[in-house]
Design an enzyme around this catalytic site. Structure first.
Site, short mmCIF file in Angstrom:
data_model
loop_
_atom_site.label_atom_id
_atom_site.label_comp_id
_atom_site.label_asym_id
_atom_site.label_seq_id
_atom_site.Cartn_x
_atom_site.Cartn_y
_atom_site.Cartn_z
N SER A 156 75.33 63.82 -4.29
CA SER A 156 74.30 64.82 -4.00
C SER A 156 73.43 64.43 -2.80
O SER A 156 72.74 65.28 -2.25
CB SER A 156 73.42 65.05 -5.23
OG SER A 156 72.93 63.82 -5.70
N ASP A 407 62.18 64.43 -9.61
CA ASP A 407 63.28 64.03 -8.74
C ASP A 407 62.74 63.11 -7.65
O ASP A 407 62.01 63.55 -6.76
CB ASP A 407 63.93 65.27 -8.11
CG ASP A 407 65.09 64.92 -7.18
OD1 ASP A 407 65.33 63.72 -6.94
OD2 ASP A 407 65.77 65.85 -6.70
N HIS A 410 66.58 62.83 -4.29
CA HIS A 410 66.87 63.72 -3.16
C HIS A 410 65.60 63.92 -2.35
O HIS A 410 64.52 63.61 -2.81
CB HIS A 410 67.37 65.07 -3.70
CG HIS A 410 68.49 64.90 -4.66
ND1 HIS A 410 68.33 65.00 -6.02
CD2 HIS A 410 69.77 64.59 -4.44
CE1 HIS A 410 69.49 64.76 -6.61
NE2 HIS A 410 70.38 64.50 -5.68
#
Ligand code: NAG
Ligand code: NAG
Ligand code: NAG
Ligand code: NAG
Length: 432
Positions: A156, A407, A410
């Site tokens: 990702s 998160d 990312h």
């Protein structure tokens, strides 16, 4: 889209006018000199350290940058520049280049849409040590890869960078969506065309680079079954069309899997407790995964393979459901935080495999060109650039819950990951 332009110091000419002094020029000059020296002396001996820092660090930075601009002969400077070392310098608005909602990024990384209120993370620019890094320019990128198929392959973080590139390009150029998977995989397999330069940019989900069964295909499955001897099926099927491949993986290998060679289990890392396979750690499978992937890309047409290094997360020991994980609002300063050794080790695996692949290809003259895109340090210095709790829309709408998913891996789009592509352009322009 208002790209930030660094000041061009070379064009600044000293003013030649007499600055309105009523004394004769030499007297005036010495008076000013004397006053300035006294002020400087005062600052050096009597001002608190913080003031000195505040006064001298922009000056030092100015001198540093000026020096870098002057010393980098176009072409030559680019060739020898190493973008991996540097500092983040304050540059208001540098990272505000596109509206992520309009370029279809994963909702969880569209921090502005999700209501993230502080936007200081968009005000920084990466300044490599000893050379300039131009702001992203879509035309320069597309010219560098004219007529080519550029494919991002990996986890990702590879997708984060691929989506950033799509946003940076679609903000200024006409495009066509060629393909997109449906349902759960809609962000995992897609391809865009930029007709004016005959360029295609694709993303292939392959969190282990090699063939991964189980969780990589269906998130509700717990185990990863990973075949270290076979490249990922979807990208390998298209490999013969790819001219520039950007590979990024590491996080899923750190998490672990059950590993196979020739369809036989050879060991596992972090396997669920009911499996009793030989423990083989993460480093060796990581080496093998990169090796198998690069080998697949080393035959057939001449091409460029770019190995992106590990982009570390910033949970820093906090659980994933802690609302205070990665809530820092500024980059780390030089020396404030050491890179964890595990992250260093994962980065070094990529360098090792690049070295090995170059040797296999017969040095620099082979048909496959291997490059390293070293983003580890610049990413490690940006704890402020992650979605944090703004991975979900308006997380505080109903008060402040005790537990909330964060998160810290990312990057927000726009955000620090755009810099990965700023460097990628320079890497692709080299030696052409
Ligand atoms: C200037 O550059 C040197 C190395 O080239 C570095 O050590 C120093 O920290 C830089 N200073 C600033 C203020 O950026
Ligand atoms: C860049 O510099 C780092 C640290 O000095 C070094 O480890 C690395 O090999 C260099 N990377 C490239 C791509 O030359
Ligand atoms: C981005 O675009 C969307 C839809 O076009 C719009 O609703 C939104 O306000 C824009 N966001 C920003 C931050 O400009
Ligand atoms: C898989 O097995 C072959 C021999 O059958 C061996 O040459 C190769 O190194 C092994 N690869 C891995 C990743 O263990």
């Amino acid at each position: 889209m208002g790209a930030y332009k660094p000041l061009d110091h070379r064009n600044q000419k000293p003013s030649s006018k007499n600055p309105g002094c009523f004394l004769s020029k030499p007297v005036c000059f010495w008076l000013v000199c004397g006053f300035l020296s006294l002020a400087l002396l005062h600052l050096l001996c009597c001002a608190p350290a913080a003031t000195q820092q505040a006064v001298f660090s922009p000056l030092r930075q100015y001198i540093n940058n000026t020096y870098s601009f002057v010393s980098s002969v176009p072409g030559e400077g680019i060739k020898s520049c190493n973008y991996s070392e540097g500092t983040w310098v304050w540059a208001p608005g540098h990272a505000r280049r596109y509206n992520a909602t309009e370029c279809n990024v994963k909702e969880r990384q569209d921090c502005l849409r999700n209501g993230r209120p502080d936007t200081g993370y968009l005000d920084w620019r990466w300044q490599p040590t000893g050379c300039p890094l131009p702001a992203f320019d879509a035309r320069t990128f597309l010219s560098a890869v004219r007529g080519k198929h550029v494919a991002f392959i990996g986890d990702s973080m590879a997708r984060n960078q691929a989506q950033s590139l799509i946003c940076l390009l679609t903000a200024s150029f006409r495009y066509r969506l060629l393909y997109r998977d449906v349902g759960q995989q809609k962000h995992n397999f897609w391809s865009y065309a930029f007709p004016s330069y005959n360029v295609k940019v694709s993303y292939y989900w392959a969190p282990f680079l090699v063939r991964g069964k189980g969780k990589p295909e269906d998130d509700s499955i717990k185990e990863n079954h990973v075949h270290l001897d076979a490249p990922g099926d979807r990208w390998a099927a298209d490999a013969d069309t790819i001219d520039v491949a950007v590979l990024a993986a590491g996080h899923w290998l750190l998490n672990g899997a059950i590993y196979y060679n020739n369809s036989e289990v050879i060991g596992a890392h972090n396997a669920p407790p009911d499996f009793t396979y030989t423990k083989i750690g993460y480093a060796w499978p990581l080496h093998m995964a990169y090796r198998t992937a690069v080998e697949r890309l080393s035959s057939g047409r001449p091409r460029t393979v770019v190995l992106a290094t590990f982009s570390p997360s910033h949970f820093e020991g906090r659980p994933i459901d802690s609302p205070t994980a990665c809530t820092k609002m500024e980059p780390y300063k030089e020396g404030e935080k050491d890179l964890e050794w595990i992250f260093k080790e994962v980065r070094d695996v990529v360098y090792d495999e690049a070295e090995l692949a170059r040797a296999r290809a017969g040095g620099d003259g082979g048909a496959v060109r291997i490059e390293v895109l070293d983003v580890t340090k610049l990413a490690a210095m940006r704890p402020d650039g992650h979605p944090s709790v703004y991975m979900n829309p308006n997380p505080f709408e109903h008060g402040v819950p005790e537990k909330m998913l964060s998160d810290c891996l990312h990057f927000c789009l726009p955000g620090p990951v755009d810099t990965f592509n700023e460097i990628l352009v320079q890497v692709l322009k080299r030696r052409r």
